[in-house]
Scaffold this active site. Sequence first.
Site, PDB file in Angstrom:
ATOM      1  N   HIS A  51       0.555  -1.367  -0.252  1.00 52.38           N
ATOM      2  CA  HIS A  51      -0.105  -0.231   0.142  1.00 52.38           C
ATOM      3  C   HIS A  51       0.372   0.629  -0.112  1.00 52.38           C
ATOM      4  O   HIS A  51       1.483   1.710   1.237  1.00 52.38           O
ATOM      5  CB  HIS A  51      -1.328   0.135   1.535  1.00 52.38           C
ATOM      6  CG  HIS A  51      -1.448   0.951   1.383  1.00 52.38           C
ATOM      7  ND1 HIS A  51      -1.725   2.633   1.216  1.00 52.38           N
ATOM      8  CD2 HIS A  51      -3.091   1.309   1.269  1.00 52.38           C
ATOM      9  CE1 HIS A  51      -2.605   3.192   1.869  1.00 52.38           C
ATOM     10  NE2 HIS A  51      -3.600   2.041   1.027  1.00 52.38           N
ATOM     11  N   HIS A  57       0.315   3.097  12.115  1.00 50.11           N
ATOM     12  CA  HIS A  57       1.288   3.656  11.456  1.00 50.11           C
ATOM     13  C   HIS A  57       1.734   4.900  12.572  1.00 50.11           C
ATOM     14  O   HIS A  57       0.726   5.348  13.435  1.00 50.11           O
ATOM     15  CB  HIS A  57       0.537   4.784   9.949  1.00 50.11           C
ATOM     16  CG  HIS A  57       1.174   5.870   9.788  1.00 50.11           C
ATOM     17  ND1 HIS A  57       1.073   7.120   9.321  1.00 50.11           N
ATOM     18  CD2 HIS A  57       2.550   5.693   9.718  1.00 50.11           C
ATOM     19  CE1 HIS A  57       1.866   7.864   8.952  1.00 50.11           C
ATOM     20  NE2 HIS A  57       3.217   6.887   9.179  1.00 50.11           N
ATOM     21  N   GLU A 114      -1.961  13.990  11.871  1.00 46.59           N
ATOM     22  CA  GLU A 114      -3.668  13.618  11.274  1.00 46.59           C
ATOM     23  C   GLU A 114      -4.448  14.080  11.316  1.00 46.59           C
ATOM     24  O   GLU A 114      -5.077  13.677  12.344  1.00 46.59           O
ATOM     25  CB  GLU A 114      -3.266  12.682  11.083  1.00 46.59           C
ATOM     26  CG  GLU A 114      -1.615  12.664   9.533  1.00 46.59           C
ATOM     27  CD  GLU A 114      -1.842  10.475   9.455  1.00 46.59           C
ATOM     28  OE1 GLU A 114      -2.819   9.978   9.920  1.00 46.59           O
ATOM     29  OE2 GLU A 114      -0.773  10.320   9.278  1.00 46.59           O
ATOM     30  N   TYR A 164     -15.190   5.040   6.166  1.00 45.98           N
ATOM     31  CA  TYR A 164     -14.089   4.991   5.604  1.00 45.98           C
ATOM     32  C   TYR A 164     -14.106   3.387   5.839  1.00 45.98           C
ATOM     33  O   TYR A 164     -14.033   2.295   6.749  1.00 45.98           O
ATOM     34  CB  TYR A 164     -12.853   5.436   6.584  1.00 45.98           C
ATOM     35  CG  TYR A 164     -11.880   5.783   6.568  1.00 45.98           C
ATOM     36  CD1 TYR A 164     -10.962   5.600   5.743  1.00 45.98           C
ATOM     37  CD2 TYR A 164     -11.039   5.396   8.004  1.00 45.98           C
ATOM     38  CE1 TYR A 164      -9.214   5.652   4.946  1.00 45.98           C
ATOM     39  CE2 TYR A 164      -9.974   5.349   7.880  1.00 45.98           C
ATOM     40  CZ  TYR A 164      -9.387   5.437   6.260  1.00 45.98           C
ATOM     41  OH  TYR A 164      -7.603   6.000   6.419  1.00 45.98           O
ATOM     42  N   HIS A 208      -1.622   4.422  15.481  1.00 45.96           N
ATOM     43  CA  HIS A 208      -3.068   4.944  14.570  1.00 45.96           C
ATOM     44  C   HIS A 208      -2.887   4.079  13.195  1.00 45.96           C
ATOM     45  O   HIS A 208      -1.844   2.985  13.124  1.00 45.96           O
ATOM     46  CB  HIS A 208      -3.754   5.970  13.973  1.00 45.96           C
ATOM     47  CG  HIS A 208      -2.660   6.600  13.053  1.00 45.96           C
ATOM     48  ND1 HIS A 208      -1.617   7.403  13.496  1.00 45.96           N
ATOM     49  CD2 HIS A 208      -2.253   6.734  11.915  1.00 45.96           C
ATOM     50  CE1 HIS A 208      -1.025   7.827  12.247  1.00 45.96           C
ATOM     51  NE2 HIS A 208      -2.187   7.331  11.737  1.00 45.96           N
TER      52      HIS A 208
END
EC number: 1.13.11.5
Length: 455
Positions: free
Chosen positions: A308, A351, A357, A366, A387
């Site tokens: 990704h 991450h 963010e 989402y 997160h």
Amino acid sequence: MIQLDPTLLLSWRAGQHPDAPMHNDQRYMTGFGNEFASEAVADTLPVGQNSPQRVAHGLYAEQLSGTAFTAPRGENRRSWLYRMRPAAVHGTFSLIEQSQFHNDFGHGPVPPDQLRWSPLPLPQTPTDFIDGLYTMAGNGSPEAMNGVAVHLYAANASMQDRFFYNADGELLLVPQLGRLRVHTELGMLELEPQQIGVIPRGVRFRVELRDGTARGYVCENFGGLLHLPDLGPIGSNGLANPRDFETPCAAFEQREGRFELVAKFQGHLWRADIGHSPLDVVAWHGNYAPYRYDLRRFNTIGSISFDHPDPSIFTVLTSPSDTHGTANMDFAIFPPRWLVAQHTFRPPWFHRNVASEFMGLVHGVYDAKADGFAPGGASLHNCMSGHGPDAATFDKASQADLSRPDVITETMAFMFETRAVLRPTAQALHAPHRQGDYQQCWAGLRKAFQAPPAS
């Protein structure tokens, strides 16, 4: 009364009769950062100069500068406005006591917790766009001309005899519920959910609600003006293409009466009486103007082999900082797309980020959060706060059949990613719609490690 007649511009350019019918898309000019010229009354724009001794039709010439006079030509932003009265014509400003919309990000400790909020409740009493703004977090300052503020808005009334401008930064509007008609000095922007609008610093406007109620997000950018990101090896096309950005044709109001002009200046709101509508620009030319963009036109880039890619591939607009390659703020989206990577955990990975963010959801679901993140809601993951997908999403994606593509539809999430830590406001931290149990979405991630037998 709005007088909107962009056909006059077309007739001036193409010899077309001004009464010829036109479609709505002719009310906009396309391109990002172009040198535009538009007039709502024919033969208003001066030819070959900016400030003639006498402007046509008894108008005044006024320059609106969005950058320093000496900024490099490719970065210089300014427009010339031809208007009924100069912008200096108004009463004395007085301070407005306003508790929800501000730049007070506090000086105390900032919790490193992951934070999430349910949608901002809609108001129960008449509330227009300005009164409905609710500050969530921010960094930097208008004085230093860097950083951002993040606001939500919830409104149920149009701005009638009230006008607003922001001297502190440009405004990026992200509607989530309800259509907006934004009347500006340089023309009218029609916005609906899954579109965005940008109002430059200093441009006066009022907001009309098309559907009775409205809710959404606002990023107030104190730093470098938003522009398209460089594409690098992607090439000359992709992501948000310049031709899909739309700037309104000239339109004006000719109204006199008792009106209010509200200014945001150095983090505070101020009001002044004004005896006419300041939206009285009959013609303008330049490259400093409002614009809109339909997020559904974003050309999404992704992996067709494995892994990704970093979320920077989803950047729509970026505000530069003084450090090359590091943005003051990036605006990124997570739109409908196909995921086909093999041998890969397809949702966004776990991450920790040196950047901070702030996320919102305009539409749908989402793909990294199965529950709890609703349209109109928000989350904040500050610098180095861990997160990623919740336990249910992790379990599902870890067992997915990768021989079939994941076709993600009915979604539009976005992120304001900032170089500096976003300091949540006191009202955001203590808001009744804050989800105090947000961390529990990761509680189901159990240790599954099994060491191989010793050889």
